[in-house]
Design a protein around this motif. Structure first.
Motif, PDB file in Angstrom:
ATOM      1  N   LEU A  86      10.197  -2.232   6.995  1.00 55.24           N
ATOM      2  CA  LEU A  86       9.668  -2.295   5.576  1.00 55.24           C
ATOM      3  C   LEU A  86       8.896  -1.174   5.154  1.00 55.24           C
ATOM      4  O   LEU A  86       9.436  -0.762   3.931  1.00 55.24           O
ATOM      5  N   VAL A  87       7.912  -0.565   5.919  1.00 59.23           N
ATOM      6  CA  VAL A  87       7.449   0.572   5.318  1.00 59.23           C
ATOM      7  C   VAL A  87       8.245   1.802   5.180  1.00 59.23           C
ATOM      8  O   VAL A  87       8.233   2.510   3.983  1.00 59.23           O
ATOM      9  N   GLU A  88       9.135   2.103   6.136  1.00 56.53           N
ATOM     10  CA  GLU A  88      10.048   3.260   6.002  1.00 56.53           C
ATOM     11  C   GLU A  88      11.160   3.049   4.889  1.00 56.53           C
ATOM     12  O   GLU A  88      11.179   4.107   4.062  1.00 56.53           O
ATOM     13  N   ALA A  89      11.483   1.725   4.677  1.00 58.45           N
ATOM     14  CA  ALA A  89      12.348   1.586   3.603  1.00 58.45           C
ATOM     15  C   ALA A  89      11.691   1.728   2.344  1.00 58.45           C
ATOM     16  O   ALA A  89      12.413   2.227   1.297  1.00 58.45           O
ATOM     17  N   SER A  90      10.477   1.236   2.277  1.00 55.19           N
ATOM     18  CA  SER A  90       9.625   1.363   1.043  1.00 55.19           C
ATOM     19  C   SER A  90       9.616   2.684   0.545  1.00 55.19           C
ATOM     20  O   SER A  90       9.355   3.089  -0.494  1.00 55.19           O
ATOM     21  N   ARG A  91       9.573   3.747   1.454  1.00 54.47           N
ATOM     22  CA  ARG A  91       9.198   5.112   1.096  1.00 54.47           C
ATOM     23  C   ARG A  91      10.614   5.913   0.878  1.00 54.47           C
ATOM     24  O   ARG A  91      10.441   6.998   0.252  1.00 54.47           O
ATOM     25  N   ALA A  92      11.524   5.209   1.294  1.00 53.06           N
ATOM     26  CA  ALA A  92      12.953   5.887   1.266  1.00 53.06           C
ATOM     27  C   ALA A  92      13.255   6.138  -0.319  1.00 53.06           C
ATOM     28  O   ALA A  92      12.951   5.241  -1.240  1.00 53.06           O
TER      29      ALA A  92
ATOM     30  N   ALA B 240       0.781  -1.051  -0.188  1.00 46.83           N
ATOM     31  CA  ALA B 240       0.042  -0.014  -0.350  1.00 46.83           C
ATOM     32  C   ALA B 240       1.062   1.248   0.046  1.00 46.83           C
ATOM     33  O   ALA B 240       0.207   2.277  -0.407  1.00 46.83           O
ATOM     34  N   VAL B 241       2.074   1.070   0.394  1.00 46.62           N
ATOM     35  CA  VAL B 241       3.046   2.432   0.251  1.00 46.62           C
ATOM     36  C   VAL B 241       2.996   2.695  -1.165  1.00 46.62           C
ATOM     37  O   VAL B 241       3.020   4.291  -1.539  1.00 46.62           O
ATOM     38  N   GLY B 242       2.845   2.141  -2.186  1.00 46.87           N
ATOM     39  CA  GLY B 242       2.910   2.495  -3.550  1.00 46.87           C
ATOM     40  C   GLY B 242       3.948   2.906  -4.261  1.00 46.87           C
ATOM     41  O   GLY B 242       3.899   3.422  -5.470  1.00 46.87           O
TER      42      GLY B 242
ATOM     43  N   LYS C  80       9.827   0.622  -4.851  1.00 47.29           N
ATOM     44  CA  LYS C  80      10.590  -0.427  -3.926  1.00 47.29           C
ATOM     45  C   LYS C  80       9.584  -1.128  -2.999  1.00 47.29           C
ATOM     46  O   LYS C  80       9.747  -2.400  -2.701  1.00 47.29           O
ATOM     47  N   ALA C  81       8.183  -0.570  -2.758  1.00 48.99           N
ATOM     48  CA  ALA C  81       7.535  -1.238  -1.943  1.00 48.99           C
ATOM     49  C   ALA C  81       6.990  -2.576  -2.808  1.00 48.99           C
ATOM     50  O   ALA C  81       6.635  -3.672  -2.142  1.00 48.99           O
ATOM     51  N   GLU C  82       6.782  -2.453  -4.025  1.00 50.14           N
ATOM     52  CA  GLU C  82       6.039  -3.564  -4.893  1.00 50.14           C
ATOM     53  C   GLU C  82       7.127  -4.637  -4.726  1.00 50.14           C
ATOM     54  O   GLU C  82       6.946  -5.808  -4.503  1.00 50.14           O
ATOM     55  N   ILE C  83       8.734  -4.501  -4.660  1.00 48.79           N
ATOM     56  CA  ILE C  83       9.510  -5.332  -4.603  1.00 48.79           C
ATOM     57  C   ILE C  83       9.740  -6.082  -3.231  1.00 48.79           C
ATOM     58  O   ILE C  83       9.582  -7.249  -3.197  1.00 48.79           O
ATOM     59  N   LEU C  84       9.504  -5.291  -2.122  1.00 41.14           N
ATOM     60  CA  LEU C  84       9.909  -5.688  -0.826  1.00 41.14           C
ATOM     61  C   LEU C  84       8.315  -6.414  -0.438  1.00 41.14           C
ATOM     62  O   LEU C  84       8.483  -7.580   0.122  1.00 41.14           O
ATOM     63  N   ALA C  85       7.102  -5.955  -1.015  1.00 39.82           N
ATOM     64  CA  ALA C  85       6.046  -6.914  -0.816  1.00 39.82           C
ATOM     65  C   ALA C  85       5.807  -8.095  -1.352  1.00 39.82           C
ATOM     66  O   ALA C  85       5.514  -9.117  -0.910  1.00 39.82           O
ATOM     67  N   ASP C  86       6.531  -8.148  -2.696  1.00 39.89           N
ATOM     68  CA  ASP C  86       6.773  -9.324  -3.411  1.00 39.89           C
ATOM     69  C   ASP C  86       7.371 -10.351  -2.551  1.00 39.89           C
ATOM     70  O   ASP C  86       6.893 -11.567  -2.302  1.00 39.89           O
TER      71      ASP C  86
END
Length: 308
Positions: free
Chosen positions: A302-308, A206-208, A211-217
């Motif tokens: 995970l969320v913070e890394a996805s936003r960075a 949901a971070v969108g 990077k979030a797509e990769i980490l969520a996968d």
């Protein structure tokens, strides 16, 4: 003052998440040593290079043991595949190969340069730590503690008796247990108290961001290990050890005499945990975790890394 934290890892997805937890804490990472385990060393190196590229890691990463003390190479390829990181389709980015700098040399130089004792977080087989203790026993006093994800007081996961990191190099575990270093063990039973499920994958996605797509996968493929076995959620193994490393007040550790089973047709690699009154403790064994807090540390990283 030099950074007081070193991480030793076989660089699967849960290792990467564990390192993200440490990186998000107040503990600066001095360096990382790689060890075989989740995959053979070539794949471990590729995973480390890809993770460093994706997450912007700047700490040095060094190449350590490619096989166990007695020469074997055990991996959980039947669960994690040939790369050690299962995926739902997306993968870590391809990156230039890491330079082949020697882990023992780097670890030794780091400890020699410390003004105060440092800490080690070990997330794979203990081969590198065992080699260090044999090569430079004089430096053991410069290590406050080694926090290790490994072992199991009850059932195993790689065999009926043994947890994978212990089974992959039980001689290394035995060496570390007799080295004099303070060993804090986050075993299977402790880590199984902390679970992640499909809803957590959705939170990251949901971070969108790309990077979030990769980490969520990758998180989703990690959760799939449990789902494909009929379970509703997956234990957070290495991240729980990392949480014990950065937030020790969220855990209860108790003294124990730990013996490593080195033979036995069905029991090689088993950690025998003795907490009877007459036991002679040589380790601290994780008993309880604040599962809500540990899970939050992992998801926040995970969320913070996805936003960075």
């Amino acid at each position: 003052m030099p950074a007081l934290v070193w991480i030793d890892t076989d660089m699967g997805f849960d290792d990467i998440l564990a390192m993200m937890i440490v990186a998000a804490s107040s503990k600066p990472i001095a360096g990382v040593s790689l060890v075989f385990g989740n995959a053979p060393m070539d794949a471990v190196r590729a995973n480390a290079a890809g993770a460093a590229s994706l997450l912007g890691w700047r700490f040095p990463i060094h190449i350590g043991a490619e096989r166990a003390i007695l020469g074997g190479v055990e991996t959980p390829a039947h669960v994690l595949g040939p790369t050690g990181i299962p995926t739902r389709g997306r993968s870590l980015p391809e990156a230039d190969a890491l330079p082949h700098t020697d882990a023992l040399t780097a670890l030794t130089a780091w400890l020699e340069g410390l003004d105060a004792p440092g800490e080690i977080l070990a997330l794979g087989p203990l081969t590198n730590v065992a080699i260090l203790s044999l090569a430079r026993p004089d430096l053991i006093s410069k290590i406050t503690s080694v926090t290790w994800m490994g072992g199991g007081a009850t059932r195993g996961n790689h065999t009926a008796s043994a947890e994978f990191n212990a089974f992959a190099d039980p001689e290394a575990v035995a060496i570390v247990l007799t080295s004099g270093v303070t060993l804090r063990v986050a075993d299977l039973d402790l880590c199984r108290q902390v679970l992640v499920g499909p809803e957590d994958v959705d939170t990251v996605r949901a971070v969108g961001t790309p990077k979030a797509e990769i980490l969520a996968d990758l998180l989703g493929a990690y959760v799939d290990i449990a789902l494909n076995s009929g379970r509703k959620a997956m234990a957070l193994y290495d991240p729980t050890a990392a949480a014990a490393f950065v937030a020790p007040d969220a855990f209860v550790f108790e003294k124990a005499q730990v013996t490593m089973e080195l033979s036995g047709t069905h029991t090689r690699g088993r950690t025998i945990v003795d907490q009877r009154p007459r036991a002679n403790p040589n380790a601290l064994w994780g008993m309880r975790a604040d599962a809500t807090r540990v899970r939050a540390l992992a998801l926040d990283a995970l969320v913070e890394a996805s936003r960075a």
